[in-house]
Design an enzyme around this catalytic site. Sequence first.
Site, PDB file in Angstrom:
ATOM      1  N   ASP A  24       7.305   2.704   4.990  1.00  0.00           N
ATOM      2  CA  ASP A  24       8.271   3.768   5.321  1.00  0.00           C
ATOM      3  C   ASP A  24       9.127   3.412   6.529  1.00  0.00           C
ATOM      4  O   ASP A  24      10.294   3.789   6.597  1.00  0.00           O
ATOM      5  CB  ASP A  24       7.529   5.083   5.604  1.00  0.00           C
ATOM      6  CG  ASP A  24       6.855   5.642   4.363  1.00  0.00           C
ATOM      7  OD1 ASP A  24       7.281   5.319   3.242  1.00  0.00           O
ATOM      8  OD2 ASP A  24       5.880   6.398   4.526  1.00  0.00           O
ATOM      9  N   HIS A  63       5.200   8.380   3.060  1.00  0.00           N
ATOM     10  CA  HIS A  63       3.967   8.359   2.272  1.00  0.00           C
ATOM     11  C   HIS A  63       2.825   8.943   3.115  1.00  0.00           C
ATOM     12  O   HIS A  63       2.689   8.596   4.295  1.00  0.00           O
ATOM     13  CB  HIS A  63       3.590   6.927   1.901  1.00  0.00           C
ATOM     14  CG  HIS A  63       4.438   6.292   0.846  1.00  0.00           C
ATOM     15  ND1 HIS A  63       5.712   5.836   1.088  1.00  0.00           N
ATOM     16  CD2 HIS A  63       4.187   6.035  -0.464  1.00  0.00           C
ATOM     17  CE1 HIS A  63       6.209   5.306  -0.033  1.00  0.00           C
ATOM     18  NE2 HIS A  63       5.310   5.411  -0.987  1.00  0.00           N
TER      19      HIS A  63
END
Lengths: 152, 152, 152
Positions: B29, B78
């Site tokens: 991410d 996530h």
Amino acid sequence: MTTMEQRLEALETRMALQDLTSDYCHGFDKRDLDRFMAIWWEDAVWEIGPPFGNFEAHAGIRHAVLDILWPAWAMSTHYTTNLRVSPDGPDAASGVCDVYCIGNTSDGQAQTVAATYFDSFTRREGTWKIARRRVTMQHFSPLVGITLAAPQ
Amino acid sequence: MTTMEQRLEALETRMALQDLTSDYCHGFDKRDLDRFMAIWWEDAVWEIGPPFGNFEAHAGIRHAVLDILWPAWAMSTHYTTNLRVSPDGPDAASGVCDVYCIGNTSDGQAQTVAATYFDSFTRREGTWKIARRRVTMQHFSPLVGITLAAPQ
Amino acid sequence: MTTMEQRLEALETRMALQDLTSDYCHGFDKRDLDRFMAIWWEDAVWEIGPPFGNFEAHAGIRHAVLDILWPAWAMSTHYTTNLRVSPDGPDAASGVCDVYCIGNTSDGQAQTVAATYFDSFTRREGTWKIARRRVTMQHFSPLVGITLAAPQ
């Protein structure tokens, strides 16, 4: 050479830091001010950033939560995961964790938030607390057309 | 009979595996390629499955993330939870964890994803990494009508 | 004075309780009845509250999941985080954790749920299981206009 005592203490420290990140969520979402304030050192800094700003010491943090954030949220739920901890000497550690949040702002609008917390933890007289939490937000956006409510 | 040393090591192993699942999220991410690649053994296999396919070895995994997945996502977050680990001998373990993901694909569309990761971890020269990660997706769907953006 | 043995056991207990909260999610969402039932003592109580009700003992819990909840959900994913545990003597502990859930009810409607689980864990003959789980829901609401589906 690391002794078993030191290894055990490292695991306990990790659990203590995890508990601080969990108590942030429980304290904030369940509006338990004592639990929320207990995670911060008296001289802690909470850098929430835009649109909320930065807050210093217990007085500033209490002000942020009581006067700004709780009034801004009608209902919130925070989920912290992905905690990674690295030691910065015997009584200090850095952490990074991710948080997902969903809830209603006080205007009744459902919101979704994704953020990362960068934490500085310190241990004083055997107790770990947060000395500094810096927030980076990936998104903070209305869930247009969606109404969040508890079942009746 | 399990010794205290063995029990301590089992706890440390569990934390190490948890860290791998966390670093997957942070690396992916936050687009930290070094952190992302460090979770995989050189000969690891990443079975993402449809619509992305399967990827082998560091070269294949690096290709997947650099050429396919990061370009496909404008922003992703996530959240890994529910990690369950079971030993497969002294230097191998199986894991299963669940991941929630929310973000924007590169076309600006907000997406929600729910998946499960089935991991094979191995320990080599004292270090645990992922040897194989298989993904099962429960959903991967557009959040129609919703725009995700950071506060200004 | 706490011995290393006691400290180690406290960490192992914490991991065991975490595993119970994870197995709830894996068992429920992946429809693994054995895994789901294994987290509950035979005389456990599951207080889901409105709109579902309360369920007692393995027979009641099995009835709830087989006859009410699995039929009500076409697909569900639960994410448990923020677990906080406190001991209630040597063989009992209280836990509180938060859960986010997203999925489709059996009518095909996407749903989002936020809840908190208040757990009483007990240890019998060396094994920890849930004696009582009480659920408080913050929201349980349709994701209007959104269709959740796996990629083809």
